[in-house]
Design a protein around this motif. Sequence first.
Motif, mmCIF file in Angstrom:
data_model
loop_
_atom_site.group_PDB
_atom_site.id
_atom_site.type_symbol
_atom_site.label_atom_id
_atom_site.label_comp_id
_atom_site.label_asym_id
_atom_site.label_seq_id
_atom_site.Cartn_x
_atom_site.Cartn_y
_atom_site.Cartn_z
ATOM 1 N N LEU A 25 42.093 41.249 44.055
ATOM 2 C CA LEU A 25 43.473 41.715 43.728
ATOM 3 C C LEU A 25 43.832 41.878 42.390
ATOM 4 N N SER A 26 43.128 41.238 41.279
ATOM 5 C CA SER A 26 43.389 41.406 39.955
ATOM 6 C C SER A 26 42.447 42.661 39.551
ATOM 7 N N LEU A 81 46.787 44.364 40.219
ATOM 8 C CA LEU A 81 48.052 43.545 40.521
ATOM 9 C C LEU A 81 48.356 42.406 39.713
ATOM 10 N N SER A 82 49.210 42.140 39.022
ATOM 11 C CA SER A 82 49.595 40.961 38.219
ATOM 12 C C SER A 82 49.725 39.809 38.811
ATOM 13 N N ASP A 142 52.409 39.543 41.012
ATOM 14 C CA ASP A 142 52.195 40.493 42.316
ATOM 15 C C ASP A 142 51.264 39.516 43.203
ATOM 16 N N ILE A 143 50.314 38.988 42.633
ATOM 17 C CA ILE A 143 49.446 38.206 43.537
ATOM 18 C C ILE A 143 50.143 37.210 44.301
ATOM 19 N N ALA A 147 52.193 38.164 47.111
ATOM 20 C CA ALA A 147 51.340 38.390 48.162
ATOM 21 C C ALA A 147 50.842 37.407 48.856
ATOM 22 N N ARG A 160 44.158 53.204 46.612
ATOM 23 C CA ARG A 160 44.429 53.904 45.662
ATOM 24 C C ARG A 160 43.854 55.055 45.254
ATOM 25 N N THR A 179 49.740 50.980 41.449
ATOM 26 C CA THR A 179 49.575 49.553 41.652
ATOM 27 C C THR A 179 50.723 48.965 42.201
ATOM 28 N N PRO A 180 51.805 49.316 41.697
ATOM 29 C CA PRO A 180 53.220 48.768 42.236
ATOM 30 C C PRO A 180 53.335 48.982 43.592
ATOM 31 N N ALA A 215 51.170 46.703 45.567
ATOM 32 C CA ALA A 215 51.754 45.277 45.455
ATOM 33 C C ALA A 215 52.780 45.303 46.498
#
Length: 408
Positions: free
Chosen positions: A98-99, A103-104, A107-108, A111, A134, A141-142, A145
């Motif tokens: 995820l990183s 994703l920040s 965000d993680i 989720a 993607r 990315t947003p 998320a």
Amino acid sequence: MLHLRNCLLPLLRAASPLPFPVHPHECRLLSTSPSPSPAPFSLEDYLVASCGLAPAQAREVSKKAFHELSRVYKRPLEELSYCRLISASNPDAILDLLSGAGLSRADIAAAVSADPLLLRASVKNIAPRLVALRDRVGLSTPQIAGFLLVGSLALRKVDVVPKLEFFISFYGSFEQVLVAAKKCKGLLTASLERVIKPNIALFRQWGVGEIARLCLEKPWVLTFNRERVKEVLLLAEELGVPTTSRMFRHAVAAVADISKEKVAAKLEFFKRTLCCSESEVLIAVSKMPKILGLSDENIVRKIEFLINEAAMEPQYIVERPVLLSYSLEKRLVPRHYVMKVLQEKGLLNRNMRFSSLAVIGEETFKSKFIDCHMDSVPGLADAYAAVRAARKTNKCFMEAMQANAMML
């Protein structure tokens, strides 16, 4: 033998120029107390340390995870050791994925809170699917998320990319897909070829218009089996709504969640409550099918208000069923309050029917009946907002109306 070994070991250590090799089994042999076993993996602690959740939130998310596991597998929690949540290994790998997708940490955390079983997902399945979101679907990315908040179950269970591509085309945008998926968790896991596409074809065969709008309002109809879809279409047709009419879509939406028996009971309820014939009820329903989905209590409260406060006859209401579709608290009561205030101050014809004010749009209503009277009736806008915010019983509405009327 053991005594001889204990005597020789110090001598061997002293004679050896190199550090004495000590093996694990020898440690256990030489130790005077048992070695402490490693602490068992705690999902709750992991959520705090690695995902940044607050302890209270981590506790709830952890409960949610194991409750879901026991529900799905129908086995006691202690028997779920194979679930890839017995160590940090799999969760760490998922967090890395995820990183790596951009994703920040926030965000993680969001989720994982939404779907803690994401941490036990198969890394080899999740990795290519995240990349495809993607590179193939074209999500930012947003957007990824946002998708994980509603679609991580599908990401875990199926190749979700072809489904997303189809639904983006069907609904018109990725954002609309999220709206539909949030309403129906099974939408993104249902088979496109065996379920979704055949149901859409059946709707088209029956002449249902604006299918995407219907399936945005009630996305679960796409996941029904074929026989259930046919039942819904037949029931909508039996209401007397022509399949070629724009209202047929609304009729389908109205009966999608209720059985034929419940529809019959609701029609009988309207007949008794409004003292009208079956044909009159069917005409009313064909004009405004959504009233079938209202609770009996909701309908009774609106009818009582329209008859007792707005001085309408039951027959008048039957002929204008749209009145029953409006919110009592947000629309009918506040607008009736404004009408009475303006009439009492001589700013509105006393012969004006309340239905004329009820049916117009909110912005038009405020422009014509509130904003233009700001100087002559100071505080009317605030009083209108206060009545709309009351949202309690009819008695409370009346008290709020009287209190605001005294202030004006």
